[in-house]
Scaffold this motif. Structure first.
Motif, PDB file in Angstrom:
ATOM      1  N   ASP A  21       0.814  -1.156  -0.167  1.00 15.16           N
ATOM      2  CA  ASP A  21      -0.022  -0.194   0.148  1.00 15.16           C
ATOM      3  C   ASP A  21       0.896   1.258  -0.120  1.00 15.16           C
ATOM      4  OD1 ASP A  21      -1.709   2.172   0.580  1.00 15.16           O
ATOM      5  OD2 ASP A  21      -2.334   1.295   2.370  1.00 15.16           O
ATOM      6  N   GLN A  22       0.806   2.162  -1.040  1.00 10.33           N
ATOM      7  CA  GLN A  22       1.627   3.232  -1.237  1.00 10.33           C
ATOM      8  C   GLN A  22       1.002   4.501  -0.864  1.00 10.33           C
ATOM      9  OE1 GLN A  22       5.139   2.906  -2.193  1.00 10.33           O
ATOM     10  NE2 GLN A  22       4.395   0.769  -1.875  1.00 10.33           N
ATOM     11  N   THR A  23      -0.163   4.244  -0.186  1.00 11.76           N
ATOM     12  CA  THR A  23      -0.872   5.723   0.430  1.00 11.76           C
ATOM     13  C   THR A  23      -0.056   6.399   1.210  1.00 11.76           C
ATOM     14  OG1 THR A  23      -3.089   4.379   0.199  1.00 11.76           O
ATOM     15  CG2 THR A  23      -2.894   6.544   1.440  1.00 11.76           C
ATOM     16  N   ASP A  24       0.015   7.691   1.259  1.00 12.72           N
ATOM     17  CA  ASP A  24       0.688   8.584   1.908  1.00 12.72           C
ATOM     18  C   ASP A  24      -0.593   9.045   2.945  1.00 12.72           C
ATOM     19  OD1 ASP A  24       2.142  10.633   3.160  1.00 12.72           O
ATOM     20  OD2 ASP A  24       2.491  11.748   1.397  1.00 12.72           O
ATOM     21  N   TYR A  25      -0.302   8.169   4.142  1.00 12.89           N
ATOM     22  CA  TYR A  25      -1.217   8.570   5.241  1.00 12.89           C
ATOM     23  C   TYR A  25      -0.881   9.753   5.959  1.00 12.89           C
ATOM     24  CZ  TYR A  25      -3.304   4.011   4.371  1.00 12.89           C
ATOM     25  OH  TYR A  25      -3.794   3.079   3.613  1.00 12.89           O
ATOM     26  N   ARG A  26       0.562  10.182   5.864  1.00 10.16           N
ATOM     27  CA  ARG A  26       0.690  11.520   6.522  1.00 10.16           C
ATOM     28  C   ARG A  26       0.323  12.609   6.046  1.00 10.16           C
ATOM     29  NH1 ARG A  26       5.333  11.708   9.795  1.00 10.16           N
ATOM     30  NH2 ARG A  26       6.689   9.833  10.115  1.00 10.16           N
ATOM     31  N   ALA A  27       0.224  12.813   4.629  1.00 10.75           N
ATOM     32  CA  ALA A  27      -0.384  13.506   3.690  1.00 10.75           C
ATOM     33  C   ALA A  27      -2.130  13.737   3.864  1.00 10.75           C
ATOM     34  CB  ALA A  27      -0.123  13.556   2.270  1.00 10.75           C
ATOM     35  N   LEU A  28      -2.649  12.380   4.249  1.00 12.89           N
ATOM     36  CA  LEU A  28      -3.917  12.429   4.290  1.00 12.89           C
ATOM     37  C   LEU A  28      -4.376  12.958   5.554  1.00 12.89           C
ATOM     38  CD1 LEU A  28      -4.818   8.943   2.730  1.00 12.89           C
ATOM     39  CD2 LEU A  28      -5.455  11.334   1.588  1.00 12.89           C
ATOM     40  N   LEU A  29      -3.218  12.701   6.723  1.00 12.22           N
ATOM     41  CA  LEU A  29      -3.800  13.130   8.250  1.00 12.22           C
ATOM     42  C   LEU A  29      -3.886  14.608   8.122  1.00 12.22           C
ATOM     43  CD1 LEU A  29      -1.865  10.424  10.037  1.00 12.22           C
ATOM     44  CD2 LEU A  29      -4.372  11.078  10.447  1.00 12.22           C
ATOM     45  N   ARG A  30      -2.791  15.139   7.586  1.00 11.20           N
ATOM     46  CA  ARG A  30      -2.801  16.813   7.479  1.00 11.20           C
ATOM     47  C   ARG A  30      -3.780  17.395   7.000  1.00 11.20           C
ATOM     48  NH1 ARG A  30       2.905  15.639   6.341  1.00 11.20           N
ATOM     49  NH2 ARG A  30       2.439  15.756   4.371  1.00 11.20           N
ATOM     50  N   ALA A  31      -4.247  16.842   5.850  1.00 12.02           N
ATOM     51  CA  ALA A  31      -5.450  17.128   5.140  1.00 12.02           C
ATOM     52  C   ALA A  31      -6.906  16.780   5.769  1.00 12.02           C
ATOM     53  CB  ALA A  31      -5.269  16.793   3.765  1.00 12.02           C
ATOM     54  N   ALA A  32      -7.100  15.946   6.792  1.00  8.20           N
ATOM     55  CA  ALA A  32      -8.249  15.620   7.104  1.00  8.20           C
ATOM     56  C   ALA A  32      -8.800  16.683   8.034  1.00  8.20           C
ATOM     57  CB  ALA A  32      -8.154  14.300   8.092  1.00  8.20           C
ATOM     58  N   ASP A  33     -10.409  16.696   8.098  1.00  9.26           N
ATOM     59  CA  ASP A  33     -10.977  17.554   8.790  1.00  9.26           C
ATOM     60  C   ASP A  33     -10.603  17.207  10.260  1.00  9.26           C
ATOM     61  OD1 ASP A  33     -12.754  18.986  10.538  1.00  9.26           O
ATOM     62  OD2 ASP A  33     -14.517  18.228   9.293  1.00  9.26           O
ATOM     63  N   PRO A  34     -10.195  18.221  11.154  1.00  9.26           N
ATOM     64  CA  PRO A  34      -9.807  17.787  12.650  1.00  9.26           C
ATOM     65  C   PRO A  34     -10.873  17.201  13.378  1.00  9.26           C
ATOM     66  CG  PRO A  34      -9.635  20.233  12.361  1.00  9.26           C
ATOM     67  CD  PRO A  34      -9.860  19.260  10.879  1.00  9.26           C
ATOM     68  N   GLU A  35     -12.256  17.538  12.872  1.00 11.91           N
ATOM     69  CA  GLU A  35     -13.502  17.253  13.577  1.00 11.91           C
ATOM     70  C   GLU A  35     -13.749  15.590  13.196  1.00 11.91           C
ATOM     71  OE1 GLU A  35     -14.714  18.790  16.233  1.00 11.91           O
ATOM     72  OE2 GLU A  35     -13.122  20.296  15.964  1.00 11.91           O
ATOM     73  N   ASP A  36     -13.144  15.156  12.246  1.00  9.10           N
ATOM     74  CA  ASP A  36     -13.507  13.767  11.735  1.00  9.10           C
ATOM     75  C   ASP A  36     -12.726  12.765  12.471  1.00  9.10           C
ATOM     76  OD1 ASP A  36     -14.244  11.451  10.218  1.00  9.10           O
ATOM     77  OD2 ASP A  36     -14.141  12.374   8.369  1.00  9.10           O
ATOM     78  N   HIS A  37     -13.140  12.394  13.638  1.00  9.19           N
ATOM     79  CA  HIS A  37     -12.176  11.576  14.528  1.00  9.19           C
ATOM     80  C   HIS A  37     -12.065  10.044  14.006  1.00  9.19           C
ATOM     81  CE1 HIS A  37     -12.175  14.875  17.250  1.00  9.19           C
ATOM     82  NE2 HIS A  37     -13.363  14.857  17.280  1.00  9.19           N
ATOM     83  N   ILE A  38     -13.255   9.738  13.370  1.00 10.91           N
ATOM     84  CA  ILE A  38     -13.058   8.345  12.945  1.00 10.91           C
ATOM     85  C   ILE A  38     -12.133   8.071  11.854  1.00 10.91           C
ATOM     86  CG2 ILE A  38     -14.576   6.457  11.668  1.00 10.91           C
ATOM     87  CD1 ILE A  38     -17.012   7.614  13.115  1.00 10.91           C
ATOM     88  N   ARG A  39     -12.213   9.199  10.640  1.00 14.15           N
ATOM     89  CA  ARG A  39     -11.191   9.231   9.700  1.00 14.15           C
ATOM     90  C   ARG A  39      -9.909   9.190  10.193  1.00 14.15           C
ATOM     91  NH1 ARG A  39     -10.124   9.098   4.514  1.00 14.15           N
ATOM     92  NH2 ARG A  39      -8.716  10.572   3.490  1.00 14.15           N
TER      93      ARG A  39
END
Length: 235
Positions: free
Chosen positions: A187-205
């Motif tokens: 899995d080559q997904t950049d989870y760091r980048a996705l975390l930075r872009a995530a809505d801080p209120e979306d705790h499940i994501r």
């Protein structure tokens, strides 16, 4: 290479060995799970052909046509598996190796010795019977003295202290997420980048993304350790 993974006792990590150690390093070998009750590689998303111990004839014919295969024999089916194997003359010759995972409890070590003795009675060459030390805390020599002493005394089994899988939470996490180390590393997904872009209120994501990133961080060193264990197991 065709490898049978078995032990008279359960819960020693046969499916971990088949799914995480062997399958990624054996040319996409088909896994045959001789199991009726417990977890198999199918529970981790792998392609597994499941059958029972009394179906050895079908398994034997399948093995004749394959260059690589992994046979994961559950403790609930090992008696039938070995009994039916005996009915086919020299059927054990179809397996390149018999791998016996063992954990550091007295019962597991005694049952492993029993399994070695059963294979010896079938006429299996000791060079083809290999111990895989599983859930090792720190030292194979300190935690598995019975197995090492038996191997040294009888010569009926090969037991390298380097053929070891160490205790790690990654295996429970993989089981919970129904995936394998190989899939996690692919899995080559950049989870760091996705975390930075995530809505801080979306705790499940955020929880999902952070868990995936943590799983990859755990899986990388375990994969390197698995490479060393695989080399030691078959050297």
């Amino acid at each position: 290479m065709k490898v049978a993974v078995l032990n008279y006792t359960g819960s020693v990590g046969k499916t971990v060995a088949a799914s995480h150690l062997l399958a990624p390093r054996m040319n996409g070998a088909q896994i045959f799970a001789v199991e009726s009750t417990n977890e198999t590689g199918a529970d981790l998303g792998l392609n597994v052909d499941q059958l029972r111990g009394e179906h050895f004839g079908r398994l034997f014919r399948e093995l004749l046509t394959r260059e690589d295969a992994i046979v994961d024999v559950g403790a609930s089916n090992i008696e039938d598996f070995l009994t039916h194997m005996m009915r086919y003359e020299d059927a054990h010759e179809e397996m390149s190796y018999f791998v016996l995972p063992v954990i550091n409890t007295g019962k597991a070590q005694r049952e492993t010795i029993k399994t070695v003795a059963a294979l010896s009675e079938l006429g299996v060459d000791p060079e083809r019977v290999r111990i895989l030390f599983n859930r090792v805390d720190s030292s194979v020599q300190d935690e598995f003295p019975s197995i090492l002493a038996y191997a040294a005394k009888t010569g009926e089994v090969q037991a390298s202290p380097y053929a070891a899988i160490y205790e790690n939470e990654v295996f429970e996490l993989l089981a919970d997420q129904r995936t394998t180390i190989a899939d996690v590393l692919a899995d080559q997904t950049d989870y760091r980048a996705l975390l930075r872009a995530a809505d801080p209120e979306d705790h499940i994501r955020i929880s999902h993304l952070s868990n995936r990133h943590a799983l990859r961080a755990l899986a990388k060193p375990v994969d390197r350790q698995m490479n060393a264990a695989f080399t030691a197991l078959f050297s």
